[in-house]
Design a protein around this motif. Structure first.
Motif, PDB file in Angstrom:
ATOM      1  N   LEU A  84       0.857  -1.181   0.000  1.00 18.30           N
ATOM      2  CA  LEU A  84       0.000   0.000   0.000  1.00 18.30           C
ATOM      3  C   LEU A  84       0.894   1.232   0.000  1.00 18.30           C
ATOM      4  O   LEU A  84       1.858   1.292   0.765  1.00 18.30           O
ATOM      5  CB  LEU A  84      -0.897   0.027   1.237  1.00 18.30           C
ATOM      6  N   LEU A  85       0.586   2.195  -0.826  1.00 16.43           N
ATOM      7  CA  LEU A  85       1.323   3.452  -0.872  1.00 16.43           C
ATOM      8  C   LEU A  85       0.335   4.583  -0.623  1.00 16.43           C
ATOM      9  O   LEU A  85      -0.635   4.750  -1.367  1.00 16.43           O
ATOM     10  CB  LEU A  85       2.007   3.645  -2.232  1.00 16.43           C
ATOM     11  N   PHE A  86       0.575   5.339   0.438  1.00 12.14           N
ATOM     12  CA  PHE A  86      -0.303   6.449   0.810  1.00 12.14           C
ATOM     13  C   PHE A  86       0.408   7.769   0.531  1.00 12.14           C
ATOM     14  O   PHE A  86       1.596   7.918   0.812  1.00 12.14           O
ATOM     15  CB  PHE A  86      -0.655   6.387   2.300  1.00 12.14           C
ATOM     16  N   ASP A  87      -0.325   8.719   0.001  1.00 12.62           N
ATOM     17  CA  ASP A  87       0.190  10.063  -0.233  1.00 12.62           C
ATOM     18  C   ASP A  87      -0.327  10.973   0.876  1.00 12.62           C
ATOM     19  O   ASP A  87      -1.517  11.271   0.940  1.00 12.62           O
ATOM     20  CB  ASP A  87      -0.259  10.570  -1.602  1.00 12.62           C
ATOM     21  N   ALA A  88       0.574  11.376   1.760  1.00 16.00           N
ATOM     22  CA  ALA A  88       0.258  12.277   2.879  1.00 16.00           C
ATOM     23  C   ALA A  88      -0.957  11.804   3.690  1.00 16.00           C
ATOM     24  O   ALA A  88      -1.913  12.552   3.870  1.00 16.00           O
ATOM     25  CB  ALA A  88       0.056  13.690   2.366  1.00 16.00           C
ATOM     26  N   PRO A  89      -0.923  10.572   4.214  1.00 21.27           N
ATOM     27  CA  PRO A  89      -2.099  10.060   4.910  1.00 21.27           C
ATOM     28  C   PRO A  89      -2.429  10.766   6.216  1.00 21.27           C
ATOM     29  O   PRO A  89      -3.581  10.751   6.655  1.00 21.27           O
ATOM     30  CB  PRO A  89      -1.736   8.595   5.171  1.00 21.27           C
TER      31      PRO A  89
ATOM     32  N   MET B 177       3.719   2.018   2.767  1.00 22.50           N
ATOM     33  CA  MET B 177       4.580   3.172   2.552  1.00 22.50           C
ATOM     34  C   MET B 177       3.738   4.434   2.528  1.00 22.50           C
ATOM     35  O   MET B 177       2.614   4.420   2.046  1.00 22.50           O
ATOM     36  CB  MET B 177       5.338   3.026   1.234  1.00 22.50           C
ATOM     37  N   ALA B 178       4.314   5.509   3.053  1.00 22.40           N
ATOM     38  CA  ALA B 178       3.610   6.786   3.082  1.00 22.40           C
ATOM     39  C   ALA B 178       4.556   7.876   2.603  1.00 22.40           C
ATOM     40  O   ALA B 178       5.697   7.954   3.056  1.00 22.40           O
ATOM     41  CB  ALA B 178       3.113   7.095   4.481  1.00 22.40           C
ATOM     42  N   ALA B 179       4.078   8.699   1.698  1.00 24.73           N
ATOM     43  CA  ALA B 179       4.853   9.841   1.215  1.00 24.73           C
ATOM     44  C   ALA B 179       4.345  11.093   1.895  1.00 24.73           C
ATOM     45  O   ALA B 179       3.157  11.227   2.177  1.00 24.73           O
ATOM     46  CB  ALA B 179       4.682   9.968  -0.300  1.00 24.73           C
ATOM     47  N   SER B 180       5.267  12.002   2.189  1.00 27.72           N
ATOM     48  CA  SER B 180       4.882  13.254   2.825  1.00 27.72           C
ATOM     49  C   SER B 180       5.844  14.349   2.399  1.00 27.72           C
ATOM     50  O   SER B 180       7.046  14.133   2.357  1.00 27.72           O
ATOM     51  CB  SER B 180       4.907  13.108   4.341  1.00 27.72           C
TER      52      SER B 180
ATOM     53  N   GLY C 106       7.218  16.528   6.048  1.00 32.45           N
ATOM     54  CA  GLY C 106       8.012  15.902   7.091  1.00 32.45           C
ATOM     55  C   GLY C 106       7.278  14.754   7.744  1.00 32.45           C
ATOM     56  O   GLY C 106       6.133  14.466   7.448  1.00 32.45           O
ATOM     57  N   CYS C 107       7.963  14.126   8.653  1.00 29.76           N
ATOM     58  CA  CYS C 107       7.447  12.940   9.314  1.00 29.76           C
ATOM     59  C   CYS C 107       7.052  13.301  10.742  1.00 29.76           C
ATOM     60  O   CYS C 107       7.903  13.702  11.533  1.00 29.76           O
ATOM     61  CB  CYS C 107       8.533  11.869   9.314  1.00 29.76           C
ATOM     62  N   PRO C 108       5.773  13.188  11.084  1.00 32.11           N
ATOM     63  CA  PRO C 108       5.355  13.484  12.458  1.00 32.11           C
ATOM     64  C   PRO C 108       6.072  12.592  13.469  1.00 32.11           C
ATOM     65  O   PRO C 108       6.419  11.457  13.169  1.00 32.11           O
ATOM     66  CB  PRO C 108       3.858  13.184  12.452  1.00 32.11           C
ATOM     67  N   ASP C 109       6.283  13.120  14.662  1.00 30.73           N
ATOM     68  CA  ASP C 109       7.016  12.390  15.695  1.00 30.73           C
ATOM     69  C   ASP C 109       6.460  11.004  15.950  1.00 30.73           C
ATOM     70  O   ASP C 109       7.212  10.042  16.092  1.00 30.73           O
ATOM     71  CB  ASP C 109       7.014  13.179  17.008  1.00 30.73           C
ATOM     72  N   GLU C 110       5.134  10.881  16.009  1.00 31.80           N
ATOM     73  CA  GLU C 110       4.550   9.576  16.338  1.00 31.80           C
ATOM     74  C   GLU C 110       4.828   8.534  15.263  1.00 31.80           C
ATOM     75  O   GLU C 110       4.864   7.349  15.534  1.00 31.80           O
ATOM     76  CB  GLU C 110       3.050   9.675  16.623  1.00 31.80           C
ATOM     77  N   LEU C 111       5.065   8.956  14.048  1.00 26.48           N
ATOM     78  CA  LEU C 111       5.404   8.024  12.978  1.00 26.48           C
ATOM     79  C   LEU C 111       6.902   7.811  12.895  1.00 26.48           C
ATOM     80  O   LEU C 111       7.365   6.702  12.657  1.00 26.48           O
ATOM     81  CB  LEU C 111       4.865   8.546  11.638  1.00 26.48           C
TER      82      LEU C 111
END
Length: 95
Positions: A35-40, A67-70, A73-78
């Motif tokens: 699975l590829l998510f765009d800015a989930p 996978m997640a694209a953003s 940036g990457c939130p701390d919880e992730l």
């Protein structure tokens, strides 16, 4: 909070965060290898981010590559839970 909590509500009565979480959940329910998510996480409050992250982790443990694209940036919880790969100018800039 979980999707179970909103199961009897009509989609039109859901908040924008609940609607986005419902859309994301439909993809997490698929039987697939990747699975590829765009800015989930964008547009989700911290409560719904946690729900999505827990469900994505569960899917990953079942053998699905998630996978997640953003761009923000990457939130701390992730960041604490995921492997991060930064791509800049079509090359891996940081792993």
């Amino acid at each position: 909070m979980s999707l179970f909590d909103i199961r009897n509500r009509k989609a039109g009565s859901l908040s924008s965060g609940e609607k986005k979480l419902l859309r994301l959940a439909t993809y997490l329910a698929l039987e697939t290898e990747m699975l590829l998510f765009d800015a989930p996480l964008e547009g989700l409050d911290s409560k719904f981010r946690g729900v999505f992250i827990r469900e994505a982790e569960k899917k990953s443990r079942q053998g699905c590559a998630v996978m997640a694209a953003s761009v923000s940036g990457c939130p701390d919880e992730l960041a604490r839970r995921a492997r991060k790969l930064i791509i800049k100018d079509a090359s891996v800039a940081e792993e």
